[in-house]
Scaffold this motif. Structure first.
Motif, PDB file in Angstrom:
ATOM      1  N   MET A   1      17.116 -43.953  61.487  1.00  0.00           N
ATOM      2  CA  MET A   1      15.773 -43.772  62.057  1.00  0.00           C
ATOM      3  C   MET A   1      15.690 -42.433  62.804  1.00  0.00           C
ATOM      4  O   MET A   1      16.068 -42.326  63.942  1.00  0.00           O
ATOM      5  N   TYR A   3      12.793 -40.627  62.980  1.00  0.00           N
ATOM      6  CA  TYR A   3      11.407 -40.355  63.382  1.00  0.00           C
ATOM      7  C   TYR A   3      11.237 -40.392  64.897  1.00  0.00           C
ATOM      8  O   TYR A   3      11.697 -41.303  65.563  1.00  0.00           O
ATOM      9  N   ASP A  14      -3.195 -39.055  64.647  1.00  0.00           N
ATOM     10  CA  ASP A  14      -3.217 -39.850  65.873  1.00  0.00           C
ATOM     11  C   ASP A  14      -4.646 -40.005  66.387  1.00  0.00           C
ATOM     12  O   ASP A  14      -5.048 -41.081  66.840  1.00  0.00           O
ATOM     13  N   HIS A  18      -6.504 -43.510  66.900  1.00  0.00           N
ATOM     14  CA  HIS A  18      -6.843 -43.967  68.251  1.00  0.00           C
ATOM     15  C   HIS A  18      -8.350 -44.126  68.444  1.00  0.00           C
ATOM     16  O   HIS A  18      -8.782 -45.001  69.199  1.00  0.00           O
ATOM     17  N   ASP A  39       1.084 -54.778  68.970  1.00  0.00           N
ATOM     18  CA  ASP A  39       1.313 -53.417  68.478  1.00  0.00           C
ATOM     19  C   ASP A  39       2.719 -53.425  67.880  1.00  0.00           C
ATOM     20  O   ASP A  39       3.708 -53.433  68.615  1.00  0.00           O
ATOM     21  N   HIS A  41       4.459 -51.273  66.016  1.00  0.00           N
ATOM     22  CA  HIS A  41       5.235 -50.023  66.068  1.00  0.00           C
ATOM     23  C   HIS A  41       4.632 -49.183  67.186  1.00  0.00           C
ATOM     24  O   HIS A  41       3.783 -48.327  66.946  1.00  0.00           O
ATOM     25  N   GLY A  43       5.860 -47.071  69.725  1.00  0.00           N
ATOM     26  CA  GLY A  43       6.243 -45.758  70.252  1.00  0.00           C
ATOM     27  C   GLY A  43       6.577 -45.834  71.732  1.00  0.00           C
ATOM     28  O   GLY A  43       6.844 -46.906  72.277  1.00  0.00           O
ATOM     29  N   TYR A  47       3.063 -39.264  75.696  1.00  0.00           N
ATOM     30  CA  TYR A  47       3.739 -38.092  75.133  1.00  0.00           C
ATOM     31  C   TYR A  47       3.308 -36.844  75.882  1.00  0.00           C
ATOM     32  O   TYR A  47       2.113 -36.645  76.125  1.00  0.00           O
ATOM     33  N   SER A  73      -0.764 -45.651  71.479  1.00  0.00           N
ATOM     34  CA  SER A  73      -1.587 -46.846  71.233  1.00  0.00           C
ATOM     35  C   SER A  73      -1.406 -47.945  72.286  1.00  0.00           C
ATOM     36  O   SER A  73      -2.408 -48.546  72.717  1.00  0.00           O
ATOM     37  N   CYS A  90       5.929 -53.678  70.379  1.00  0.00           N
ATOM     38  CA  CYS A  90       7.293 -53.687  69.819  1.00  0.00           C
ATOM     39  C   CYS A  90       7.716 -52.269  69.462  1.00  0.00           C
ATOM     40  O   CYS A  90       6.925 -51.503  68.909  1.00  0.00           O
ATOM     41  N   GLN A  93      13.281 -48.265  68.218  1.00  0.00           N
ATOM     42  CA  GLN A  93      14.177 -47.179  68.636  1.00  0.00           C
ATOM     43  C   GLN A  93      14.497 -47.369  70.137  1.00  0.00           C
ATOM     44  O   GLN A  93      13.578 -47.407  70.967  1.00  0.00           O
ATOM     45  N   ARG A 115      12.356 -54.546  69.556  1.00  0.00           N
ATOM     46  CA  ARG A 115      12.701 -55.291  68.346  1.00  0.00           C
ATOM     47  C   ARG A 115      11.884 -54.798  67.158  1.00  0.00           C
ATOM     48  O   ARG A 115      10.940 -54.017  67.318  1.00  0.00           O
ATOM     49  N   GLY A 117       9.153 -54.698  64.592  1.00  0.00           N
ATOM     50  CA  GLY A 117       7.765 -55.139  64.686  1.00  0.00           C
ATOM     51  C   GLY A 117       7.360 -56.099  63.581  1.00  0.00           C
ATOM     52  O   GLY A 117       6.471 -56.941  63.773  1.00  0.00           O
ATOM     53  N   ASP A 142       1.562 -49.619  62.642  1.00  0.00           N
ATOM     54  CA  ASP A 142       1.575 -48.154  62.591  1.00  0.00           C
ATOM     55  C   ASP A 142       3.001 -47.640  62.369  1.00  0.00           C
ATOM     56  O   ASP A 142       3.564 -46.966  63.228  1.00  0.00           O
ATOM     57  N   PRO A 144       6.316 -45.521  60.731  1.00  0.00           N
ATOM     58  CA  PRO A 144       6.502 -44.086  60.482  1.00  0.00           C
ATOM     59  C   PRO A 144       6.501 -43.703  59.001  1.00  0.00           C
ATOM     60  O   PRO A 144       6.457 -42.530  58.676  1.00  0.00           O
TER      61      PRO A 144
HETATM   62  N1  SAM Z   1       1.607 -46.623  67.468  1.00  0.00           N
HETATM   63  C1  SAM Z   1       2.062 -45.463  68.222  1.00  0.00           C
HETATM   64  C2  SAM Z   1       0.868 -44.735  68.775  1.00  0.00           C
HETATM   65  O1  SAM Z   1      -0.203 -44.759  68.137  1.00  0.00           O
HETATM   66  O2  SAM Z   1       0.967 -44.151  69.847  1.00  0.00           O
HETATM   67  C3  SAM Z   1       2.888 -44.521  67.392  1.00  0.00           C
HETATM   68  C4  SAM Z   1       3.987 -45.185  66.616  1.00  0.00           C
HETATM   69  S1  SAM Z   1       4.961 -44.137  65.609  1.00  0.00           S
HETATM   70  C5  SAM Z   1       3.915 -43.670  64.303  1.00  0.00           C
HETATM   71  C6  SAM Z   1       6.041 -45.317  64.844  1.00  0.00           C
HETATM   72  C7  SAM Z   1       7.057 -45.897  65.802  1.00  0.00           C
HETATM   73  O3  SAM Z   1       7.669 -47.027  65.167  1.00  0.00           O
HETATM   74  C8  SAM Z   1       8.188 -44.963  66.176  1.00  0.00           C
HETATM   75  O4  SAM Z   1       8.264 -44.876  67.573  1.00  0.00           O
HETATM   76  C9  SAM Z   1       9.460 -45.632  65.597  1.00  0.00           C
HETATM   77  O5  SAM Z   1      10.591 -45.474  66.422  1.00  0.00           O
HETATM   78  C10 SAM Z   1       9.038 -47.085  65.543  1.00  0.00           C
HETATM   79  N2  SAM Z   1       9.688 -47.940  64.539  1.00  0.00           N
HETATM   80  C11 SAM Z   1      10.216 -47.606  63.335  1.00  0.00           C
HETATM   81  N3  SAM Z   1      10.560 -48.719  62.637  1.00  0.00           N
HETATM   82  C12 SAM Z   1      10.213 -49.784  63.421  1.00  0.00           C
HETATM   83  C13 SAM Z   1      10.267 -51.205  63.249  1.00  0.00           C
HETATM   84  N4  SAM Z   1      10.761 -51.748  62.120  1.00  0.00           N
HETATM   85  N5  SAM Z   1       9.808 -51.998  64.251  1.00  0.00           N
HETATM   86  C14 SAM Z   1       9.291 -51.453  65.386  1.00  0.00           C
HETATM   87  N6  SAM Z   1       9.209 -50.119  65.608  1.00  0.00           N
HETATM   88  C15 SAM Z   1       9.657 -49.296  64.636  1.00  0.00           C
END
Ligand code: SAM
Length: 260
Positions: A1, A3, A14, A18, A39, A41, A43, A47, A73, A90, A93, A115, A117, A142, A144
């Motif tokens: 991972m 990303y 984004d 949003h 949520d 994924h 993040g 930021y 998000s 969730c 990373q 964990r 998502g 959401d 990556p």
């Molecule tokens: N949703 C966030 C926002 O809008 O601010 C941005 C999320 S970003 C596009 C994707 C996130 O998913 C990254 O932080 C990554 O570490 C995390 N990620 C990757 N695989 C995942 C999984 N299987 N379960 C949860 N999080 C995961």
């Protein structure tokens, strides 16, 4: 991972995501009854912008007259939520999850889960927190898309699971657009889900003629709240004007709409 969302925070994708998320939350806020947001994924929640301005959406978390940070998000959802609403966020990373936990350490409405998502869809839905069942709500998916093609079946399976476990919920899926035609199999799968309706909202900041770069993105909205399309419609040309290059375009289209 590998990303890290910090490299993308506040970009056109984004902003589209949003704006649509906030419109969806607005629709949920119209009723007094509590709602629940998952949520999948999430993040890190916030930021640093390193001096790059990102518009009015971020002004709320910047108390001095400078734009320092861009809200992710889960932070946008938490800012919109009322006392009775709940968020489960969730993040897989570990460092991002630790930052997210620290951000919400004092907000009892928010539970941060370090964990997967997708697994959380099975574990946390239908939502029940402190004995309260949440009839209404939203699942934001959401990912990556690091593994590119491998992500789409996971997304579709997760939405199917949400529809089975929590049919009253809306689901919002972010997807990248490089060449739009390559998304047709994904759209066909979404249209075939046992959902009442599926709406696509897209912003392409340039023609989708290169498979190598992010030319735009979209939000697929499964069972969106009433009139969400009308709420989003005026935002798309605005985003196109402010974020688009030559050849930019937008799209607001029902993939499926069962009347009545
Ligand atoms: N949703 C966030 C926002 O809008 O601010 C941005 C999320 S970003 C596009 C994707 C996130 O998913 C990254 O932080 C990554 O570490 C995390 N990620 C990757 N695989 C995942 C999984 N299987 N379960 C949860 N999080 C995961």
């Amino acid at each position: 991972m590998n990303y890290r969302h910090a490299f993308h925070a506040g970009n056109h994708a984004d902003v589209l995501k949003h704006v649509v998320l906030l419109a969806h939350l607005d629709a949920l806020l119209r009723k007094d009854g509590p709602f629940f947001v998952l949520d999948t994924h999430a993040g890190r929640g916030r930021y640093l912008l390193q001096g790059e301005a990102a518009g009015r959406a971020v002004a709320a978390i910047n108390p001095v007259d400078a734009l320092l940070a861009y809200p992710g998000s889960p932070l946008l959802a938490a800012q919109a939520m009322r006392e009775q609403d709940r968020l489960a966020a969730c993040e897989l990373q570990p460092e991002e999850a630790a930052e997210l936990k620290a951000l919400f350490a004092h907000d009892r409405r928010v539970a941060v889960h370090a964990r997967d998502g997708y697994d959380a869809v099975r574990a946390l839905l239908p939502p029940r927190v402190d004995g309260v069942r949440y009839a209404r709500g939203l699942v934001l998916v959401d990912p990556p898309y690091e593994a590119q093609e491998a992500e789409y079946p996971k997304v579709v399976a997760a939405v199917r699971e949400v529809l089975q476990r929590w049919p009253q919920a809306g689901v919002a899926i972010w997807y990248p657009v490089k060449q739009r035609r390559s998304l047709q199999p994904f759209f066909r799968k979404l249209a075939g889900l046992p959902a009442r309706s599926v709406l696509l909202a897209e912003l392409l900041v340039r023609p989708d003629d290169s498979p190598l770069r992010l030319n735009g993105s979209g939000m697929a909205l499964i069972n969106p709240p009433w009139k969400l399309d009308e709420a989003i419609a005026p935002a798309l040309p605005f985003l196109q004007r402010h974020l688009g290059e030559a050849g930019a375009s937008t799209r607001l289209e029902w993939l499926r709409r069962d009347e009545g």
